[in-house]
Scaffold this motif. Sequence first.
Motif, PDB file in Angstrom:
ATOM      1  N   UNK A   1       0.958  -1.010  -0.143  1.00  0.00           N
ATOM      2  CA  UNK A   1       0.119   0.026   0.067  1.00  0.00           C
ATOM      3  C   UNK A   1       0.938   1.214   0.101  1.00  0.00           C
ATOM      4  N   UNK A   2       0.988   1.964  -1.246  1.00  0.00           N
ATOM      5  CA  UNK A   2       2.029   3.059  -1.294  1.00  0.00           C
ATOM      6  C   UNK A   2       1.590   4.204  -0.306  1.00  0.00           C
ATOM      7  N   UNK A   3       2.817   4.472   0.178  1.00  0.00           N
ATOM      8  CA  UNK A   3       2.440   5.707   1.201  1.00  0.00           C
ATOM      9  C   UNK A   3       2.242   7.174   0.406  1.00  0.00           C
ATOM     10  N   UNK A   4       1.071   7.566   0.442  1.00  0.00           N
ATOM     11  CA  UNK A   4       0.943   8.951  -0.372  1.00  0.00           C
ATOM     12  C   UNK A   4       1.521  10.067   0.567  1.00  0.00           C
ATOM     13  N   UNK A   5       1.317  10.165   1.652  1.00  0.00           N
ATOM     14  CA  UNK A   5       1.794  11.400   2.447  1.00  0.00           C
ATOM     15  C   UNK A   5       1.719  10.977   4.093  1.00  0.00           C
ATOM     16  N   UNK A   6       2.458  11.704   4.671  1.00  0.00           N
ATOM     17  CA  UNK A   6       2.322  11.542   6.426  1.00  0.00           C
ATOM     18  C   UNK A   6       1.870  12.791   6.972  1.00  0.00           C
ATOM     19  N   UNK A   7       0.539  12.668   7.710  1.00  0.00           N
ATOM     20  CA  UNK A   7      -0.163  13.744   8.279  1.00  0.00           C
ATOM     21  C   UNK A   7       0.395  13.975   9.591  1.00  0.00           C
ATOM     22  N   UNK A   8       1.021  15.102   9.910  1.00  0.00           N
ATOM     23  CA  UNK A   8       1.529  15.301  11.283  1.00  0.00           C
ATOM     24  C   UNK A   8       0.517  16.244  11.919  1.00  0.00           C
ATOM     25  N   UNK A   9      -0.341  15.821  12.721  1.00  0.00           N
ATOM     26  CA  UNK A   9      -1.378  16.302  13.295  1.00  0.00           C
ATOM     27  C   UNK A   9      -0.955  17.009  14.523  1.00  0.00           C
ATOM     28  N   UNK A  10      -1.861  18.036  14.980  1.00  0.00           N
ATOM     29  CA  UNK A  10      -1.731  18.957  15.950  1.00  0.00           C
ATOM     30  C   UNK A  10      -0.338  19.662  15.981  1.00  0.00           C
ATOM     31  N   UNK A  11       0.091  20.252  14.844  1.00  0.00           N
ATOM     32  CA  UNK A  11       1.201  20.633  14.317  1.00  0.00           C
ATOM     33  C   UNK A  11       1.116  21.860  13.240  1.00  0.00           C
ATOM     34  N   UNK A  12       1.837  22.861  13.591  1.00  0.00           N
ATOM     35  CA  UNK A  12       1.875  23.958  12.356  1.00  0.00           C
ATOM     36  C   UNK A  12       2.807  23.866  11.300  1.00  0.00           C
ATOM     37  N   UNK A  13       3.963  23.020  11.737  1.00  0.00           N
ATOM     38  CA  UNK A  13       4.802  22.426  10.754  1.00  0.00           C
ATOM     39  C   UNK A  13       5.242  21.101  10.933  1.00  0.00           C
ATOM     40  N   UNK A  14       5.727  20.389   9.951  1.00  0.00           N
ATOM     41  CA  UNK A  14       5.905  19.088   9.732  1.00  0.00           C
ATOM     42  C   UNK A  14       6.987  18.698  10.449  1.00  0.00           C
ATOM     43  N   UNK A  15       8.098  19.534  10.693  1.00  0.00           N
ATOM     44  CA  UNK A  15       9.114  19.291  11.485  1.00  0.00           C
ATOM     45  C   UNK A  15      10.419  18.371  10.443  1.00  0.00           C
ATOM     46  N   UNK A  16      10.806  17.420  10.932  1.00  0.00           N
ATOM     47  CA  UNK A  16      11.831  16.630  10.365  1.00  0.00           C
ATOM     48  C   UNK A  16      11.297  15.340   9.603  1.00  0.00           C
ATOM     49  N   UNK A  17       9.870  15.275   9.902  1.00  0.00           N
ATOM     50  CA  UNK A  17       8.956  14.107   9.380  1.00  0.00           C
ATOM     51  C   UNK A  17       9.017  13.648   7.947  1.00  0.00           C
ATOM     52  N   UNK A  18       9.135  14.643   7.043  1.00  0.00           N
ATOM     53  CA  UNK A  18       9.425  14.262   5.709  1.00  0.00           C
ATOM     54  C   UNK A  18      10.673  13.396   5.426  1.00  0.00           C
ATOM     55  N   UNK A  19      11.736  14.079   6.197  1.00  0.00           N
ATOM     56  CA  UNK A  19      13.080  13.342   5.902  1.00  0.00           C
ATOM     57  C   UNK A  19      13.051  11.903   6.462  1.00  0.00           C
ATOM     58  N   UNK A  20      12.452  12.190   7.884  1.00  0.00           N
ATOM     59  CA  UNK A  20      12.204  10.523   8.767  1.00  0.00           C
ATOM     60  C   UNK A  20      11.576   9.451   7.685  1.00  0.00           C
ATOM     61  N   UNK A  21      10.370   9.884   7.003  1.00  0.00           N
ATOM     62  CA  UNK A  21       9.722   8.676   6.367  1.00  0.00           C
ATOM     63  C   UNK A  21       9.911   8.836   4.746  1.00  0.00           C
ATOM     64  N   UNK A  22      10.745   9.838   4.346  1.00  0.00           N
ATOM     65  CA  UNK A  22      10.711   9.749   2.997  1.00  0.00           C
ATOM     66  C   UNK A  22       9.732  10.115   2.097  1.00  0.00           C
TER      67      UNK A  22
END
Lengths: 209, 219
Positions: free
Chosen positions: B149-170
């Motif tokens: 199941x391909x990962x479309x995106x990571x939703x970072x909830x209760x946050x105003x910016x996603x921080x390092x999540x993009x790098x962590x999850x690719x």
Amino acid sequence: MVTLTTRTCRERGVTLVACRLNNDGPEPRVARVASQMDPPGTAPPRHAGEDATLRVALPENAVVGTGFATPAEPSEPPARLIETERPTEEQSDADVVAGLSDPRPPHDAVVAGSPEAEPPTDDGTPALEARFADSETRIERLAAVAAATTVPAATRALADEGGLAAVEALNAQVAKDRERLLAVADRALTLAGRAEAAEPPMDALERLS
Amino acid sequence: MILAVIGGKGGVGKSTVAFELAAALDAVCVDGDLGMADLPSRCGPDLHDVLAGRATPIEAVDESGPVDLLPCGRTLAGARGCEPTALSAVLETVAAEYDRAVVDCPAGLGRDSGAALAAADACLVVTTRERAALSDALRARELARTLDAGLVAVVVNFASDPGAVREKFGAPAVALPESAAIARATRHGLTLGEIAPDSAVTARIDELATLVQRSVSSV
């Protein structure tokens, strides 16, 4: 034959190693690529095993890209093709799902006799099946009488069943059916609970044998 | 198209994201949380009935609310009587009839989440920036990868910016800020589009819907 070509670039303190695997053979292969960097690789994708190798499935006559990132300075060669092998059968989705935990609440958490508490099964014994079928026929006959809403329809339904006394008898029989069915459901639930509780620690037993 | 909304940890906002995305994508929202359903429930057959063979998937879809919904029952007996692995076939039936289904997966990585991911074309991982939520989200992403199941995106909830999540999850990361509009929509069982069509958080949900549409070609 499988060949590997690599390209590196360095960005914001990270070396990105792009690997291109070309399988020009007529058979699918699995290639193992090892990082030659120090440290070997830390950033995603993290399919690299503990030995810092990437396993990549290559369809026949195909080019597949992979890669890794590392804080190490670029070196030559950044990665090496260690070996290729025939692909092994992959675990099917159903096997993966079956290996996950069961989300259903335990039997003890459910009120005994609850009619919806056991999953549907098709493995009823013939005797039980026959009893269910008999009950079902009687319930359907009684429901047909109950469904008659006009005088002519009710008269016809009564006549079909052989008169008022016959319908009264059928009604009493269906009430008994209901009691029996609930008793069977109760018994089945208790047995299912015992079946669950009786499960021995197979792992431990296997180690002992 | 079947989109699974997963996360691993409870309370990160999977149900809200699934419900809002289903609204934005005009999809059926399936409440796949067999043990602790939390999307609005209505009268009629539910997922427990479907997974126990007492109702068909299509007759359990309720079209009366703002989002077409296949609700889930709330009884322990109902959850006990389900066959969780049958969820894959249920989702496929719903998607065949309605084109699009968004399934809200439960917390944890049990057979129900697995069955949803096995049927899904793509997934969204929902997390907060807390450490525990992130590690559960990474495990959920790993299971999704195993089940294709391909990962479309990571939703970072209760946050105003996603921080390092993009790098962590690719993967692309979209931050959903805490919002009074979401709380109000949840309280009334309505969608953000109805309550606050011009809010920033509604725009983020639309952004997510666009990401989903771009990555799943059949949408």
